[in-house]
Design a protein around this motif. Sequence first.
Motif, PDB file in Angstrom:
ATOM      1  N   SER A 299       1.090 -45.740  -1.458  1.00  0.00           N
ATOM      2  CA  SER A 299       1.202 -46.439  -2.742  1.00  0.00           C
ATOM      3  C   SER A 299       0.587 -47.834  -2.714  1.00  0.00           C
ATOM      4  O   SER A 299       0.095 -48.326  -3.735  1.00  0.00           O
ATOM      5  N   GLU A 300       0.640 -48.485  -1.553  1.00  0.00           N
ATOM      6  CA  GLU A 300       0.085 -49.827  -1.418  1.00  0.00           C
ATOM      7  C   GLU A 300      -0.694 -49.927  -0.121  1.00  0.00           C
ATOM      8  O   GLU A 300      -0.337 -49.317   0.899  1.00  0.00           O
TER       9      GLU A 300
ATOM     10  N   ARG B 193     -10.690 -38.702 -13.228  1.00  0.00           N
ATOM     11  CA  ARG B 193     -10.014 -39.991 -13.334  1.00  0.00           C
ATOM     12  C   ARG B 193      -8.633 -39.833 -13.964  1.00  0.00           C
ATOM     13  O   ARG B 193      -7.677 -40.510 -13.573  1.00  0.00           O
TER      14      ARG B 193
ATOM     15  N   TRP C 138      -6.269 -38.500 -11.290  1.00  0.00           N
ATOM     16  CA  TRP C 138      -5.969 -39.539 -10.310  1.00  0.00           C
ATOM     17  C   TRP C 138      -4.957 -40.545 -10.855  1.00  0.00           C
ATOM     18  O   TRP C 138      -4.039 -40.962 -10.136  1.00  0.00           O
ATOM     19  N   GLU C 139      -5.131 -40.899 -12.134  1.00  0.00           N
ATOM     20  CA  GLU C 139      -4.240 -41.910 -12.717  1.00  0.00           C
ATOM     21  C   GLU C 139      -2.854 -41.349 -12.981  1.00  0.00           C
ATOM     22  O   GLU C 139      -1.846 -41.950 -12.587  1.00  0.00           O
TER      23      GLU C 139
ATOM     24  N   ARG D 244      -1.125 -40.450  -9.774  1.00  0.00           N
ATOM     25  CA  ARG D 244      -1.152 -41.536  -8.781  1.00  0.00           C
ATOM     26  C   ARG D 244      -1.627 -41.000  -7.426  1.00  0.00           C
ATOM     27  O   ARG D 244      -0.982 -41.162  -6.400  1.00  0.00           O
TER      28      ARG D 244
ATOM     29  N   PRO E 286      -3.790 -43.868  -4.435  1.00  0.00           N
ATOM     30  CA  PRO E 286      -4.122 -45.098  -5.168  1.00  0.00           C
ATOM     31  C   PRO E 286      -4.826 -46.155  -4.325  1.00  0.00           C
ATOM     32  O   PRO E 286      -5.557 -46.992  -4.872  1.00  0.00           O
ATOM     33  N   THR E 287      -4.633 -46.143  -3.017  1.00  0.00           N
ATOM     34  CA  THR E 287      -5.331 -47.125  -2.187  1.00  0.00           C
ATOM     35  C   THR E 287      -6.846 -47.013  -2.343  1.00  0.00           C
ATOM     36  O   THR E 287      -7.562 -48.010  -2.288  1.00  0.00           O
TER      37      THR E 287
ATOM     38  N   ALA F 167      -7.347 -45.861  -7.218  1.00  0.00           N
ATOM     39  CA  ALA F 167      -6.879 -46.679  -8.342  1.00  0.00           C
ATOM     40  C   ALA F 167      -8.057 -47.437  -8.948  1.00  0.00           C
ATOM     41  O   ALA F 167      -8.998 -47.825  -8.252  1.00  0.00           O
ATOM     42  N   ARG F 168      -8.031 -47.600 -10.270  1.00  0.00           N
ATOM     43  CA  ARG F 168      -9.081 -48.316 -11.006  1.00  0.00           C
ATOM     44  C   ARG F 168     -10.477 -47.849 -10.567  1.00  0.00           C
ATOM     45  O   ARG F 168     -11.322 -48.647 -10.123  1.00  0.00           O
TER      46      ARG F 168
ATOM     47  N   ASP G 240     -11.741 -54.892  -5.891  1.00  0.00           N
ATOM     48  CA  ASP G 240     -11.538 -53.443  -5.800  1.00  0.00           C
ATOM     49  C   ASP G 240     -12.500 -52.814  -4.803  1.00  0.00           C
ATOM     50  O   ASP G 240     -12.126 -51.889  -4.066  1.00  0.00           O
TER      51      ASP G 240
END
Length: 284
Positions: free
Chosen positions: A123-124, A176, A179-180, A183, A186-187, A190-191, A199
């Motif tokens: 997640s992070e 996309r 993925w969004e 989740r 996300p590493t 994301a975006r 990014d």
Amino acid sequence: MTALTGLAALTVAQAVPAGATAVGQPWRPVVMAALGDSISAGFNACGWYVTCASRSWSTGEHRDVRSHYLRLRALDVALAGHNVNLAVPGSTSADLAGQVTQAVGHRADYVTLLIGAQDVCVSEERLMTPVAVYESRVAGALALLRAGRPDARVFVASIPDISRLWQTGRNNLVARGFWEVGRICPTMLARPTSTSAADQARRDRVRDRVIGFNAALARVCAAYGPNCRFDGNEVFRQAFTLSHISKWDFFHPNAAGQRLIAEKTYGAMRDWLAEEEPVPVLAP
């Protein structure tokens, strides 16, 4: 051949345990096991968020995938039905020792290993597994395998280049969206359309972590000795496209992706299949 020579040869053959290499015969496994995460489990390769072990690049039985198991079974029918898939979706390197213990219980003499994507897809970014921890876990798991099945052979596949997935899917609206909403990793994902320096630096760091993991796999396999083969980053280097990715999540390999992994990894262990020890000549 004299009667004495024939009797001696028969005695040697009978004394060779299942899965071991008989003198004068090339190595052939009798029981094989797949270890790892959702990739080796075949997750989403045949349906909506389900495990599809039959499509696994390692132990799968579906003819379209042409897995290691099917290729090896074609060489020796003794392997038929002795393919155990112990890979579990969501597994990280922390779960590998438990899978190895199961493989030892199944008396596996050929083991494939592909794990690490979930160690970076967290997640992070700060929660990614450090390379040193990852290497220690894999080395410890293989030490368990050596202790329990000292003659077993291990094939280690590199972790795919997850940044390649971002590159191929970032301009696809459906990818996309998956993925969004899900989740997914996300590493890295994301975006996905962002071109900001922050990014891009994040994606580079995640890719570097995968590269570090693959270097660790190469070191661990080399230390294990001649009974281990690393794919030399063959999976990592593959320029896969969305045609190799499941449309159920735009992350996991579909059947075509699993076949690609099987094709690109099988060659790294083919020298084992041609091994042949010289038959000792008995004194007259």
